[in-house]
Write a protein that holds these residues in place. Structure first.
Motif, PDB file in Angstrom:
ATOM      1  N   GLU A 126       0.698  -1.414   0.025  1.00  0.00           N
ATOM      2  CA  GLU A 126      -0.570   0.265  -0.410  1.00  0.00           C
ATOM      3  C   GLU A 126       0.538   1.034  -0.437  1.00  0.00           C
ATOM      4  O   GLU A 126       0.411   2.156  -0.701  1.00  0.00           O
ATOM      5  CB  GLU A 126      -1.239   0.137   0.925  1.00  0.00           C
ATOM      6  CG  GLU A 126      -1.586   0.870   1.302  1.00  0.00           C
ATOM      7  CD  GLU A 126      -3.196   0.829   2.059  1.00  0.00           C
ATOM      8  OE1 GLU A 126      -3.890   0.677   1.501  1.00  0.00           O
ATOM      9  OE2 GLU A 126      -2.912   0.688   3.409  1.00  0.00           O
ATOM     10  N   ARG A 127       2.211   1.052   1.266  1.00  0.00           N
ATOM     11  CA  ARG A 127       2.627   2.309   0.782  1.00  0.00           C
ATOM     12  C   ARG A 127       3.453   2.716  -0.613  1.00  0.00           C
ATOM     13  O   ARG A 127       3.666   3.903  -1.250  1.00  0.00           O
ATOM     14  CB  ARG A 127       3.821   1.813   2.100  1.00  0.00           C
ATOM     15  CG  ARG A 127       3.365   2.654   3.425  1.00  0.00           C
ATOM     16  CD  ARG A 127       4.442   2.449   4.663  1.00  0.00           C
ATOM     17  NE  ARG A 127       5.646   2.589   4.144  1.00  0.00           N
ATOM     18  CZ  ARG A 127       7.079   2.223   5.118  1.00  0.00           C
ATOM     19  NH1 ARG A 127       7.005   1.533   6.218  1.00  0.00           N
ATOM     20  NH2 ARG A 127       8.373   3.044   5.033  1.00  0.00           N
ATOM     21  N   GLU A 160       0.716   4.131  -2.860  1.00  0.00           N
ATOM     22  CA  GLU A 160       0.639   5.445  -2.366  1.00  0.00           C
ATOM     23  C   GLU A 160       1.873   6.728  -2.993  1.00  0.00           C
ATOM     24  O   GLU A 160       1.170   7.101  -3.355  1.00  0.00           O
ATOM     25  CB  GLU A 160       0.903   5.600  -0.603  1.00  0.00           C
ATOM     26  CG  GLU A 160      -0.753   4.785  -0.663  1.00  0.00           C
ATOM     27  CD  GLU A 160      -0.869   4.815   1.434  1.00  0.00           C
ATOM     28  OE1 GLU A 160       0.054   5.401   1.892  1.00  0.00           O
ATOM     29  OE2 GLU A 160      -1.876   4.674   1.178  1.00  0.00           O
ATOM     30  N   ALA A 165      -6.026  -1.576  -1.226  1.00  0.00           N
ATOM     31  CA  ALA A 165      -4.994  -0.304  -2.427  1.00  0.00           C
ATOM     32  C   ALA A 165      -5.074   0.089  -3.318  1.00  0.00           C
ATOM     33  O   ALA A 165      -4.419   0.442  -3.783  1.00  0.00           O
ATOM     34  CB  ALA A 165      -3.702  -1.460  -1.613  1.00  0.00           C
TER      35      ALA A 165
END
Length: 376
Positions: free
Chosen positions: A70-71, A74, A103
């Motif tokens: 997810e990071r 992003e 995500a």
């Protein structure tokens, strides 16, 4: 067409015997520092245009926590239509799958390789066929409607009856996409030192022909030499590789392509970390593609697609002139039953699918082609 993004996650629980990719058998403490540096690489690259596709490959991307995936997402511009993630059976949990969905991951490529436990053991895989079934059930439960399954044909001591059982399972599970790779033993792999149990070429060919026949009857479109999909579920990201669309790679050993240039990151995790800690993009090499290189690549990737390619589009783009001897060679290959040419589109026949590299060499034989100086 918007570019694609490839993200390399190198970590694995162990190296499979056939593997020659850049992987690291490292523990969980290594995951977060690597992802932090990968995000730093994305920031340094100043990517502004949203990619159409994002592909997490490895290694085993599913080995790391879903929050880390997810990071990474992003850190990339939003708007990708297809976000694929390679997963090894047995590494998925409900929590990871749910995190992937939230995500934006909408396609999972599951590395089953075989549904026969003896095959898996022989290949150094640590999952079982039961893990594959359990993971597919979990992915469906969490709403994944685009699942690909990878199989390897020609594992040591693999027999036709076992291969047919693998195809039986594909027909029962009905994934949206199937990739079948003929085992290619490279020197850097464990099997590169000893592969006496690998089936011979005739057995390889039998496996491939059986798969092409069965998958076609099951409703799959054979759109690339190694890939089949239900209509509308072709892998958009890999189609970029096969149609010459630019893509950017992030992570250790990742490659990038920009039509006229190709460059790649260092394959060393140590160097990757040191370069990014010093604020440097971790590119370790690159090359400008000459016209000859671009011509060769256009033919190679064009013939990998079962629809073939327009030879006159290539001629216009690269200033290519086909000699009469080239057309004579095309006729010879047609007579041999390996290609079809309607005066515009050149493509392999089913008999030519396993001979793609050899056919390409025949078509690019010296003096069969020339280039005009007017086209750069």
């Amino acid at each position: 067409m918007r570019p694609g993004v490839y993200v390399h996650i190198p970590f694995c629980e162990q190296r499979c015997y056939y593997c020659a990719f850049t992987v690291a058998v490292s523990g969980e403490p290594a995951y977060e520092p690597y992802v932090r540096r990968l995000i730093r690489e994305i920031e340094l690259s100043e990517i502004n245009e949203p990619a159409e596709t994002i592909f997490f490959g490895g290694g085993t991307p599913s080995i790391i926590d879903g929050a880390l995936i997810e990071r990474i997402l992003e850190a990339l511009p939003m708007g990708a239509a297809e976000i694929s993630l390679e997963a090894n059976p047995g590494t998925l949990t409900d929590a990871k799958i749910e995190r992937y969905r939230s995500a934006g991951v909408n396609r999972i490529s599951l590395g089953a390789q075989s549904f026969h436990d003896e095959d898996l053991k022989n290949a150094g895989r640590i999952h079982s066929s039961a893990d594959v079934f359990r993971d597919i059930e979990s992915l469906r439960k969490h709403g994944f409607t685009n699942i690909s399954i990878d199989l390897i044909a020609g594992l040591p001591n693999q027999r036709m009856e076992i291969w047919k059982e693998n195809l039986d399972w594909i027909e029962r599970l009905l994934p949206e996409h199937v990739s079948i790779y003929m085992l290619d033993v490279e020197e850097r792999s464990a099997w590169g030192k000893d592969h006496s149990d690998i089936p011979d070429d005739d057995i390889f060919a039998g496996f491939y022909i059986e798969a092409a026949d069965r998958l076609g009857k099951a409703g799959y479109d054979h759109y690339e030499i190694s890939n089949w999909a239900r209509p509308g579920f072709e892998c958009r990201h890999n189609l970029k590789y096969w149609t010459g669309v630019p893509y950017r790679g992030f992570g250790v050993s990742a490659h990038s392509f920009s039509k006229t240039h190709r460059f790649w990151n260092t394959p060393s995790l140590k160097d990757y970390a040191e370069m990014l800690d010093a604020g440097k993009i971790p590119i370790s090499g690159g090359e400008e593609l000459t016209r000859d290189m671009r011509i060769e690549e256009a033919f190679l990737i064009g013939l990998r697609r079962t629809c073939g390619f327009d030879v006159w589009n290539i001629a216009g783009e690269l200033g290519l002139v086909y000699s009469q001897q080239w057309f004579d060679r095309v006729c010879e290959l047609e007579d041999a039953g390996w290609i079809q040419f309607d005066g515009k589109v050149l493509k392999l026949t089913p008999a030519g699918w396993l001979l793609a590299n050899g056919v390409t060499e025949e078509l690019l034989w010296p003096n069969l082609l020339s280039t005009s100086e007017a086209t750069p």
